[in-house]
Design a protein around this motif. Structure first.
Motif, PDB file in Angstrom:
ATOM      1  N   ALA A  96       0.836  -1.149   0.027  1.00 41.09           N
ATOM      2  CA  ALA A  96      -0.050  -0.072  -0.280  1.00 41.09           C
ATOM      3  C   ALA A  96       0.795   1.311  -0.113  1.00 41.09           C
ATOM      4  O   ALA A  96       0.298   2.460   0.381  1.00 41.09           O
ATOM      5  CB  ALA A  96      -0.974   0.124   1.352  1.00 41.09           C
ATOM      6  N   GLY A  97       2.199   1.037  -0.470  1.00 40.65           N
ATOM      7  CA  GLY A  97       2.913   2.248  -0.254  1.00 40.65           C
ATOM      8  C   GLY A  97       3.270   2.597  -1.628  1.00 40.65           C
ATOM      9  O   GLY A  97       3.479   4.016  -1.777  1.00 40.65           O
ATOM     10  N   SER A  98       3.726   1.813  -2.628  1.00 42.18           N
ATOM     11  CA  SER A  98       4.317   2.038  -4.074  1.00 42.18           C
ATOM     12  C   SER A  98       3.308   2.684  -5.088  1.00 42.18           C
ATOM     13  O   SER A  98       3.684   3.012  -5.763  1.00 42.18           O
ATOM     14  CB  SER A  98       4.964   0.781  -4.417  1.00 42.18           C
ATOM     15  OG  SER A  98       4.070  -0.300  -4.697  1.00 42.18           O
ATOM     16  N   THR A  99       2.048   2.207  -4.904  1.00 40.24           N
ATOM     17  CA  THR A  99       0.973   2.758  -5.538  1.00 40.24           C
ATOM     18  C   THR A  99       0.031   3.294  -4.909  1.00 40.24           C
ATOM     19  O   THR A  99      -0.120   3.056  -3.637  1.00 40.24           O
ATOM     20  CB  THR A  99       0.700   1.768  -6.334  1.00 40.24           C
ATOM     21  OG1 THR A  99      -0.115   0.793  -5.792  1.00 40.24           O
ATOM     22  CG2 THR A  99       1.435   1.139  -7.422  1.00 40.24           C
ATOM     23  N   PRO A 100      -0.929   4.561  -5.086  1.00 36.93           N
ATOM     24  CA  PRO A 100      -1.796   5.130  -4.475  1.00 36.93           C
ATOM     25  C   PRO A 100      -2.929   3.946  -4.152  1.00 36.93           C
ATOM     26  O   PRO A 100      -3.583   3.746  -5.155  1.00 36.93           O
ATOM     27  CB  PRO A 100      -2.115   6.412  -5.054  1.00 36.93           C
ATOM     28  CG  PRO A 100      -1.678   6.110  -6.596  1.00 36.93           C
ATOM     29  CD  PRO A 100      -0.511   5.043  -6.573  1.00 36.93           C
ATOM     30  N   HIS A 212       5.411   1.287 -10.087  1.00 34.78           N
ATOM     31  CA  HIS A 212       5.332   1.384  -8.612  1.00 34.78           C
ATOM     32  C   HIS A 212       6.607   2.382  -8.520  1.00 34.78           C
ATOM     33  O   HIS A 212       7.348   2.622  -9.128  1.00 34.78           O
ATOM     34  CB  HIS A 212       5.981   0.196  -7.881  1.00 34.78           C
ATOM     35  CG  HIS A 212       5.186  -1.222  -7.881  1.00 34.78           C
ATOM     36  ND1 HIS A 212       4.307  -1.374  -7.053  1.00 34.78           N
ATOM     37  CD2 HIS A 212       5.111  -2.085  -8.802  1.00 34.78           C
ATOM     38  CE1 HIS A 212       3.520  -2.504  -7.358  1.00 34.78           C
ATOM     39  NE2 HIS A 212       4.236  -3.050  -8.427  1.00 34.78           N
ATOM     40  N   ARG A 213       6.469   3.226  -7.260  1.00 29.77           N
ATOM     41  CA  ARG A 213       7.614   3.959  -6.997  1.00 29.77           C
ATOM     42  C   ARG A 213       8.102   3.969  -5.663  1.00 29.77           C
ATOM     43  O   ARG A 213       7.583   2.972  -4.987  1.00 29.77           O
ATOM     44  CB  ARG A 213       7.283   5.727  -7.022  1.00 29.77           C
ATOM     45  CG  ARG A 213       6.200   5.821  -5.877  1.00 29.77           C
ATOM     46  CD  ARG A 213       5.885   7.258  -6.059  1.00 29.77           C
ATOM     47  NE  ARG A 213       5.006   7.931  -5.130  1.00 29.77           N
ATOM     48  CZ  ARG A 213       5.365   8.030  -3.652  1.00 29.77           C
ATOM     49  NH1 ARG A 213       6.437   8.191  -3.346  1.00 29.77           N
ATOM     50  NH2 ARG A 213       4.377   8.639  -2.756  1.00 29.77           N
ATOM     51  N   HIS A 214       9.312   4.500  -5.121  1.00 30.01           N
ATOM     52  CA  HIS A 214       9.845   4.160  -4.035  1.00 30.01           C
ATOM     53  C   HIS A 214       9.406   5.361  -3.184  1.00 30.01           C
ATOM     54  O   HIS A 214       8.654   6.036  -3.428  1.00 30.01           O
ATOM     55  CB  HIS A 214      11.483   4.181  -4.080  1.00 30.01           C
ATOM     56  CG  HIS A 214      12.073   3.473  -2.799  1.00 30.01           C
ATOM     57  ND1 HIS A 214      11.515   2.229  -2.398  1.00 30.01           N
ATOM     58  CD2 HIS A 214      12.856   3.765  -2.035  1.00 30.01           C
ATOM     59  CE1 HIS A 214      12.167   1.844  -1.223  1.00 30.01           C
ATOM     60  NE2 HIS A 214      13.071   2.903  -1.082  1.00 30.01           N
ATOM     61  N   GLY A 313      12.353  -3.399 -14.154  1.00 30.45           N
ATOM     62  CA  GLY A 313      12.694  -2.379 -13.101  1.00 30.45           C
ATOM     63  C   GLY A 313      12.613  -2.839 -11.711  1.00 30.45           C
ATOM     64  O   GLY A 313      11.630  -3.826 -11.466  1.00 30.45           O
ATOM     65  N   ILE A 314      13.329  -2.299 -10.606  1.00 32.87           N
ATOM     66  CA  ILE A 314      13.051  -2.812  -9.298  1.00 32.87           C
ATOM     67  C   ILE A 314      13.416  -1.525  -8.452  1.00 32.87           C
ATOM     68  O   ILE A 314      14.839  -0.983  -8.679  1.00 32.87           O
ATOM     69  CB  ILE A 314      13.595  -3.804  -8.743  1.00 32.87           C
ATOM     70  CG1 ILE A 314      13.531  -4.252  -7.309  1.00 32.87           C
ATOM     71  CG2 ILE A 314      15.123  -4.014  -8.776  1.00 32.87           C
ATOM     72  CD1 ILE A 314      13.867  -5.624  -6.909  1.00 32.87           C
ATOM     73  N   THR A 315      12.441  -0.988  -7.616  1.00 36.64           N
ATOM     74  CA  THR A 315      12.961   0.036  -6.741  1.00 36.64           C
ATOM     75  C   THR A 315      13.552  -0.216  -5.754  1.00 36.64           C
ATOM     76  O   THR A 315      13.587  -1.556  -5.154  1.00 36.64           O
ATOM     77  CB  THR A 315      11.703   0.948  -6.372  1.00 36.64           C
ATOM     78  OG1 THR A 315      10.670   0.147  -5.661  1.00 36.64           O
ATOM     79  CG2 THR A 315      10.997   1.514  -7.451  1.00 36.64           C
ATOM     80  N   PHE A 320      11.495   3.499 -10.981  1.00 36.01           N
ATOM     81  CA  PHE A 320      10.107   3.061 -10.836  1.00 36.01           C
ATOM     82  C   PHE A 320      10.256   1.333 -11.122  1.00 36.01           C
ATOM     83  O   PHE A 320      11.168   1.236 -11.806  1.00 36.01           O
ATOM     84  CB  PHE A 320       8.909   3.731 -12.097  1.00 36.01           C
ATOM     85  CG  PHE A 320       8.921   5.187 -11.657  1.00 36.01           C
ATOM     86  CD1 PHE A 320       8.230   5.486 -10.697  1.00 36.01           C
ATOM     87  CD2 PHE A 320       9.412   5.852 -12.710  1.00 36.01           C
ATOM     88  CE1 PHE A 320       7.802   6.969 -10.731  1.00 36.01           C
ATOM     89  CE2 PHE A 320       9.164   7.253 -12.464  1.00 36.01           C
ATOM     90  CZ  PHE A 320       8.680   7.714 -11.568  1.00 36.01           C
ATOM     91  N   ALA A 321       9.335   0.676 -10.690  1.00 33.98           N
ATOM     92  CA  ALA A 321       9.205  -0.634 -11.003  1.00 33.98           C
ATOM     93  C   ALA A 321       7.968  -0.858 -11.854  1.00 33.98           C
ATOM     94  O   ALA A 321       6.836  -0.548 -11.377  1.00 33.98           O
ATOM     95  CB  ALA A 321       9.405  -1.707  -9.977  1.00 33.98           C
TER      96      ALA A 321
END
Length: 362
Positions: A96-100, A212-214, A313-315, A320-321
């Motif tokens: 619940a953190g990497s996407t809104p 996904h973001r960090h 990709g992998i944050t 972004f991933a």
């Protein structure tokens, strides 16, 4: 908003009840969840994760050593606890953190998890690994577009991951559960030179993207822009041309796919690390539906027969991933038996795999 009323025994992925069930929420979330103890549990404790405190630190210090733990912390990036911090506890984490995730989405996934048939999910995982283990060469096909890619998982190093079925003591799992995957190295550790060397051919992307973001909130606007730029993939397909696990080119299958193909091509050119297909994923949760938004838990979506998805990709190694759901694709064994997807067939079996944290994008 009225409280969402669930009981602890609704969540079958924890298996047999323990004395204590622990719900961990963020400082600004969780007040709308009513979670009394169900059959077999003696008590429920509700902890708040303070800002600046790691999830593993809170668990080690404040949670009984044999408890079952559910972490629901919208807007917070949760690092996976170490084995020493987790001990014999069982942990499920809603990414619940990497996407809104809105309050509505959180409530949906909690209800969905309560409806998930964990026994059936475990059986599906067993059947999957049996079929994969008996076939060195796998094929990913999209019947609508005619694309085909071969995956020989005996070439190079592969790590198989299971985020499905019943947790064992010391396990941690995404919530809702329901994803299997293969990566070129440990799933939470980016190795720039690692490759799924046995993956070659053409893959079709046509389905919901996930970006996904960090933890940097400054990336939020670009995350949303990138998601919107890739959203034509919901209706318009592109082809990825893959050699030894590396994306060599992107071709739109229709004119409507051209904007998304151009955005992908720019991403691959600007940062070649995105050319590495980091993960082949397989959603097997047949209870959840796709949320029509940039939503990380969509990765477990399994339609009725399983869904192939693809991760690049992998944050925080990359900004972004990205994950792409491919619900039209099928995964086949060398003799044409469908493991999952549109042509699904099943058999029984076992194969060794890792049961550990998700992609690190909690």
């Amino acid at each position: 908003m009225s409280p969402l009323e669930l009981t602890t025994h609704d969540f079958g992925q924890f298996g047999e009840p323990a004395e204590t069930f622990c719900l961990i929420t963020s400082e600004d979330g969780g007040e709308h969840i009513s979670l009394p103890p169900g059959d077999g549990y003696s008590r429920v404790i509700h902890l708040t994760l303070p800002r600046g405190t790691r999830l593993g630190t809170l668990i080690e210090r404040s949670v009984p050593p044999d408890a079952h733990v559910l972490a629901v912390c919208p807007g917070r990036f949760l690092d996976s606890p170490t084995p020493q911090e987790l001990g014999a506890r069982k942990l499920a984490v809603l990414p619940a953190g990497s996407t809104p995730l809105t309050d509505e989405y959180v409530r949906y996934f909690l209800r969905s998890a309560a409806k998930t048939d964990i026994a059936q999910q475990a059986a599906t995982a067993e059947e999957f690994f049996d079929l994969v283990g008996d076939s060195d060469r796998l094929t990913i096909v999209d019947d609508a577009s005619g694309t085909e890619a071969e995956f020989d998982h005996t070439v190079g190093e592969c790590v198989w991951n299971q985020q499905a079925g019943v947790l064992e003591p010391g396990d941690q799992q995404i919530f809702p559960s329901g994803k299997l995957s293969v990566t070129a190295a440990e799933i939470t550790t980016f190795e720039p030179e690692a490759r799924l060397l046995g993956l070659n051919g053409d893959l079709t992307l046509r389905g919901w993207p996930i970006v996904h973001r960090h933890a940097d909130p400054a990336d939020g606007a670009e995350q949303q822009r990138l998601f919107e730029a890739l959203s034509p993939l919901v209706s318009h397909a592109v082809t990825l041309h893959v050699t030894a696990g590396r994306i060599e080119g992107v071709t739109p299958q229709t004119s409507g796919a051209a904007p998304a193909a151009a955005e992908l091509d720019k991403l691959l050119t600007d940062d070649p690390r995105y050319r590495v297909i980091w993960e082949l994923g397989f959603g097997i949760n047949t209870t959840t539906e796709v949320i029509p938004a940039n939503c990380g838990p969509n990765e477990v979506y399994g339609a009725t027969g399983g869904v192939v998805n693809l991760g690049i990709g992998i944050t925080p190694a990359t900004r972004f991933a990205l994950a792409f759901l491919c619900p039209r694709s099928s995964l086949l064994t060398s003799d044409g038996t469908a493991v999952l997807g549109a042509r699904k067939a099943v058999r029984r079996g076992r194969m060794q795999r890792v049961s550990s944290a998700s992609c690190g994008c909690h």
